[in-house]
Write a protein that holds these residues in place. Structure first.
Motif, PDB file in Angstrom:
ATOM      1  N   SER A  61     -17.559  64.826 140.046  1.00  0.00           N
ATOM      2  CA  SER A  61     -18.531  65.908 140.145  1.00  0.00           C
ATOM      3  C   SER A  61     -19.609  65.693 139.090  1.00  0.00           C
ATOM      4  O   SER A  61     -19.426  64.929 138.145  1.00  0.00           O
ATOM      5  N   LYS A  62     -20.707  66.370 139.256  1.00  0.00           N
ATOM      6  CA  LYS A  62     -21.848  66.289 138.335  1.00  0.00           C
ATOM      7  C   LYS A  62     -22.273  64.846 138.031  1.00  0.00           C
ATOM      8  O   LYS A  62     -22.404  64.461 136.870  1.00  0.00           O
ATOM      9  N   PRO A  63     -22.491  64.040 139.076  1.00  0.00           N
ATOM     10  CA  PRO A  63     -22.909  62.650 138.822  1.00  0.00           C
ATOM     11  C   PRO A  63     -24.294  62.587 138.203  1.00  0.00           C
ATOM     12  O   PRO A  63     -25.176  63.373 138.539  1.00  0.00           O
ATOM     13  N   ARG A  64     -24.452  61.667 137.254  1.00  0.00           N
ATOM     14  CA  ARG A  64     -25.734  61.451 136.589  1.00  0.00           C
ATOM     15  C   ARG A  64     -26.048  59.963 136.636  1.00  0.00           C
ATOM     16  O   ARG A  64     -25.232  59.146 136.203  1.00  0.00           O
ATOM     17  N   LEU A  65     -27.219  59.628 137.143  1.00  0.00           N
ATOM     18  CA  LEU A  65     -27.619  58.228 137.260  1.00  0.00           C
ATOM     19  C   LEU A  65     -27.880  57.647 135.875  1.00  0.00           C
ATOM     20  O   LEU A  65     -28.662  58.192 135.103  1.00  0.00           O
ATOM     21  N   VAL A  66     -27.213  56.553 135.550  1.00  0.00           N
ATOM     22  CA  VAL A  66     -27.410  55.856 134.280  1.00  0.00           C
ATOM     23  C   VAL A  66     -28.379  54.704 134.490  1.00  0.00           C
ATOM     24  O   VAL A  66     -29.320  54.520 133.728  1.00  0.00           O
ATOM     25  N   SER A  67     -28.140  53.919 135.556  1.00  0.00           N
ATOM     26  CA  SER A  67     -28.990  52.771 135.843  1.00  0.00           C
ATOM     27  C   SER A  67     -28.925  52.454 137.327  1.00  0.00           C
ATOM     28  O   SER A  67     -27.841  52.248 137.872  1.00  0.00           O
ATOM     29  N   SER A  68     -30.063  52.418 137.953  1.00  0.00           N
ATOM     30  CA  SER A  68     -30.141  52.132 139.379  1.00  0.00           C
ATOM     31  C   SER A  68     -29.908  50.650 139.648  1.00  0.00           C
ATOM     32  O   SER A  68     -30.437  49.788 138.942  1.00  0.00           O
ATOM     33  N   ASP A  69     -29.093  50.350 140.650  1.00  0.00           N
ATOM     34  CA  ASP A  69     -28.854  48.983 141.122  1.00  0.00           C
ATOM     35  C   ASP A  69     -28.390  48.053 139.999  1.00  0.00           C
ATOM     36  O   ASP A  69     -28.773  46.886 139.939  1.00  0.00           O
ATOM     37  N   GLU A  70     -27.538  48.555 139.121  1.00  0.00           N
ATOM     38  CA  GLU A  70     -27.059  47.772 137.973  1.00  0.00           C
ATOM     39  C   GLU A  70     -26.062  46.691 138.383  1.00  0.00           C
ATOM     40  O   GLU A  70     -26.026  45.618 137.794  1.00  0.00           O
ATOM     41  N   TYR A  71     -25.230  46.970 139.371  1.00  0.00           N
ATOM     42  CA  TYR A  71     -24.208  46.023 139.844  1.00  0.00           C
ATOM     43  C   TYR A  71     -24.365  45.845 141.359  1.00  0.00           C
ATOM     44  O   TYR A  71     -23.512  46.270 142.137  1.00  0.00           O
ATOM     45  N   PRO A  72     -25.429  45.213 141.810  1.00  0.00           N
ATOM     46  CA  PRO A  72     -25.755  45.176 143.237  1.00  0.00           C
ATOM     47  C   PRO A  72     -24.754  44.434 144.116  1.00  0.00           C
ATOM     48  O   PRO A  72     -24.678  44.707 145.309  1.00  0.00           O
ATOM     49  N   THR A  73     -23.948  43.544 143.553  1.00  0.00           N
ATOM     50  CA  THR A  73     -23.020  42.772 144.388  1.00  0.00           C
ATOM     51  C   THR A  73     -21.562  43.166 144.185  1.00  0.00           C
ATOM     52  O   THR A  73     -20.671  42.515 144.731  1.00  0.00           O
ATOM     53  N   LEU A  74     -21.284  44.214 143.419  1.00  0.00           N
ATOM     54  CA  LEU A  74     -19.908  44.554 143.080  1.00  0.00           C
ATOM     55  C   LEU A  74     -19.055  44.849 144.315  1.00  0.00           C
ATOM     56  O   LEU A  74     -17.940  44.337 144.425  1.00  0.00           O
ATOM     57  N   ALA A  75     -19.534  45.648 145.244  1.00  0.00           N
ATOM     58  CA  ALA A  75     -18.742  45.979 146.434  1.00  0.00           C
ATOM     59  C   ALA A  75     -18.401  44.714 147.213  1.00  0.00           C
ATOM     60  O   ALA A  75     -17.254  44.517 147.639  1.00  0.00           O
ATOM     61  N   ARG A  76     -19.359  43.834 147.372  1.00  0.00           N
ATOM     62  CA  ARG A  76     -19.125  42.580 148.100  1.00  0.00           C
ATOM     63  C   ARG A  76     -18.135  41.693 147.335  1.00  0.00           C
ATOM     64  O   ARG A  76     -17.229  41.102 147.928  1.00  0.00           O
ATOM     65  N   ASP A  77     -18.278  41.628 146.010  1.00  0.00           N
ATOM     66  CA  ASP A  77     -17.372  40.812 145.202  1.00  0.00           C
ATOM     67  C   ASP A  77     -15.932  41.322 145.298  1.00  0.00           C
ATOM     68  O   ASP A  77     -14.985  40.533 145.384  1.00  0.00           O
ATOM     69  N   LEU A  78     -15.752  42.636 145.277  1.00  0.00           N
ATOM     70  CA  LEU A  78     -14.413  43.202 145.398  1.00  0.00           C
ATOM     71  C   LEU A  78     -13.824  42.923 146.775  1.00  0.00           C
ATOM     72  O   LEU A  78     -12.633  42.617 146.901  1.00  0.00           O
ATOM     73  N   LYS A  79     -14.642  43.008 147.800  1.00  0.00           N
ATOM     74  CA  LYS A  79     -14.180  42.732 149.156  1.00  0.00           C
ATOM     75  C   LYS A  79     -13.729  41.275 149.274  1.00  0.00           C
ATOM     76  O   LYS A  79     -12.688  40.981 149.841  1.00  0.00           O
ATOM     77  N   GLN A  80     -14.505  40.367 148.716  1.00  0.00           N
ATOM     78  CA  GLN A  80     -14.152  38.943 148.737  1.00  0.00           C
ATOM     79  C   GLN A  80     -12.864  38.695 147.965  1.00  0.00           C
ATOM     80  O   GLN A  80     -12.026  37.914 148.380  1.00  0.00           O
TER      81      GLN A  80
END
Length: 119
Positions: A61-80
Protein backbone atom coordinates in the motif's frame (compact mmCIF):
# COMPACT_ATOMS: atom_id res chain seq x y z
CA UNK A 1 10.09 -1.60 1.97
CA UNK A 2 11.63 -1.19 -1.47
CA UNK A 3 10.81 -3.33 -4.48
CA UNK A 4 10.69 -3.56 -8.25
CA UNK A 5 7.44 -3.70 -10.21
CA UNK A 6 7.35 -6.97 -12.15
CA UNK A 7 3.85 -6.59 -13.62
CA UNK A 8 1.14 -3.94 -13.63
CA UNK A 9 -2.45 -3.66 -14.87
CA UNK A 10 -3.30 0.00 -15.41
CA UNK A 11 -6.99 -0.68 -16.07
CA UNK A 12 -7.55 -2.45 -12.74
CA UNK A 13 -4.90 -0.42 -10.87
CA UNK A 14 -2.92 -3.47 -9.71
CA UNK A 15 0.71 -4.50 -9.60
CA UNK A 16 3.02 -7.30 -8.51
CA UNK A 17 6.20 -6.20 -6.75
CA UNK A 18 9.41 -8.15 -6.08
CA UNK A 19 10.54 -7.17 -2.56
CA UNK A 20 14.04 -6.17 -1.50
CA UNK A 21 14.15 -8.95 1.11
CA UNK A 22 13.60 -11.56 -1.63
CA UNK A 23 10.68 -12.96 0.33
CA UNK A 24 7.17 -13.38 -1.04
CA UNK A 25 6.00 -11.04 -3.79
CA UNK A 26 3.80 -8.11 -2.73
CA UNK A 27 0.49 -7.39 -4.43
CA UNK A 28 -0.85 -3.87 -4.87
CA UNK A 29 -4.59 -3.81 -5.51
CA UNK A 30 -5.22 -0.11 -6.02
CA UNK A 31 -6.85 0.23 -2.64
CA UNK A 32 -7.17 4.00 -2.97
CA UNK A 33 -4.51 4.63 -0.35
CA UNK A 34 -2.29 7.65 -0.69
CA UNK A 35 0.59 7.16 -3.08
CA UNK A 36 1.22 7.00 -6.79
CA UNK A 37 -1.46 5.75 -9.09
CA UNK A 38 -0.73 2.43 -10.77
CA UNK A 39 -0.81 4.22 -14.12
CA UNK A 40 2.54 5.62 -13.04
CA UNK A 41 3.90 2.18 -12.02
CA UNK A 42 5.47 0.24 -14.87
CA UNK A 43 7.48 -2.99 -14.87
CA UNK A 44 11.07 -2.16 -13.95
CA UNK A 45 10.20 0.79 -11.70
CA UNK A 46 11.81 0.93 -8.25
CA UNK A 47 9.14 1.76 -5.66
CA UNK A 48 8.94 2.18 -1.90
CA UNK A 49 5.76 1.00 -0.18
CA UNK A 50 4.19 -0.14 3.04
CA UNK A 51 3.63 -3.88 3.33
CA UNK A 52 1.43 -6.04 5.53
CA UNK A 53 0.60 -9.72 5.68
CA UNK A 54 -2.98 -10.77 4.97
CA UNK A 55 -3.70 -14.49 5.15
CA UNK A 56 -1.13 -16.12 2.87
CA UNK A 57 0.06 -13.07 0.94
CA UNK A 58 1.82 -9.73 1.22
CA UNK A 59 -0.16 -6.64 0.37
CA UNK A 60 1.51 -3.39 -0.71
CA UNK A 61 0.00 0.00 0.00
CA UNK A 62 1.01 3.64 -0.38
CA UNK A 63 3.48 3.01 -3.22
CA UNK A 64 5.95 5.81 -3.91
CA UNK A 65 8.02 5.96 -7.08
CA UNK A 66 11.75 6.05 -6.30
CA UNK A 67 13.12 5.64 -9.82
CA UNK A 68 11.34 5.02 -13.09
CA UNK A 69 12.55 2.10 -15.24
CA UNK A 70 15.45 1.34 -12.88
CA UNK A 71 15.46 -2.43 -13.52
CA UNK A 72 13.94 -2.74 -17.02
CA UNK A 73 14.92 -6.39 -17.61
CA UNK A 74 14.31 -7.86 -14.14
CA UNK A 75 11.00 -9.61 -14.95
CA UNK A 76 12.51 -11.18 -18.07
CA UNK A 77 15.67 -12.20 -16.19
CA UNK A 78 13.63 -13.90 -13.46
CA UNK A 79 11.53 -15.71 -16.05
CA UNK A 80 14.67 -16.98 -17.80
CA UNK A 81 16.18 -18.09 -14.48
CA UNK A 82 13.02 -20.12 -13.83
CA UNK A 83 13.56 -22.15 -17.00
CA UNK A 84 16.20 -24.41 -15.52
CA UNK A 85 16.96 -27.76 -17.14
CA UNK A 86 15.49 -30.88 -15.47
CA UNK A 87 18.88 -31.85 -14.05
CA UNK A 88 19.31 -28.43 -12.45
CA UNK A 89 15.97 -28.76 -10.68
CA UNK A 90 17.34 -31.68 -8.67
CA UNK A 91 20.72 -30.10 -7.92
CA UNK A 92 21.50 -28.84 -4.44
CA UNK A 93 21.26 -25.16 -3.44
CA UNK A 94 25.01 -24.65 -3.88
CA UNK A 95 24.59 -24.82 -7.65
CA UNK A 96 21.58 -22.48 -7.83
CA UNK A 97 21.59 -19.68 -10.39
CA UNK A 98 21.65 -16.18 -8.96
CA UNK A 99 19.88 -13.34 -10.78
CA UNK A 100 21.76 -10.06 -10.59
CA UNK A 101 19.74 -7.22 -9.08
CA UNK A 102 21.63 -4.25 -10.50
CA UNK A 103 20.27 -0.91 -11.73
CA UNK A 104 20.61 0.03 -15.38
CA UNK A 105 23.04 2.92 -14.72
CA UNK A 106 24.32 5.05 -11.92
CA UNK A 107 22.83 8.53 -12.07
CA UNK A 108 24.71 11.81 -11.57
CA UNK A 109 23.76 13.68 -8.41
CA UNK A 110 22.15 17.06 -9.06
CA UNK A 111 24.51 20.07 -9.18
CA UNK A 112 27.57 18.14 -7.93
CA UNK A 113 28.33 15.97 -10.93
CA UNK A 114 29.17 13.11 -8.55
CA UNK A 115 27.81 9.66 -9.35
CA UNK A 116 25.30 8.27 -6.90
CA UNK A 117 23.39 5.05 -6.68
CA UNK A 118 19.63 5.27 -6.08
CA UNK A 119 18.32 2.96 -3.32
Amino acid sequence: MFGVVLWSDQVRNRAVIWCEDHGDLAFFNGDGSAGIENAEMEPGDLVQFDVRADRNMRLASKPRLVSSDEYPTLARDLKQAGKLPEAAATADAASSKIVAFEPKLAKPAPATGKVRRVI
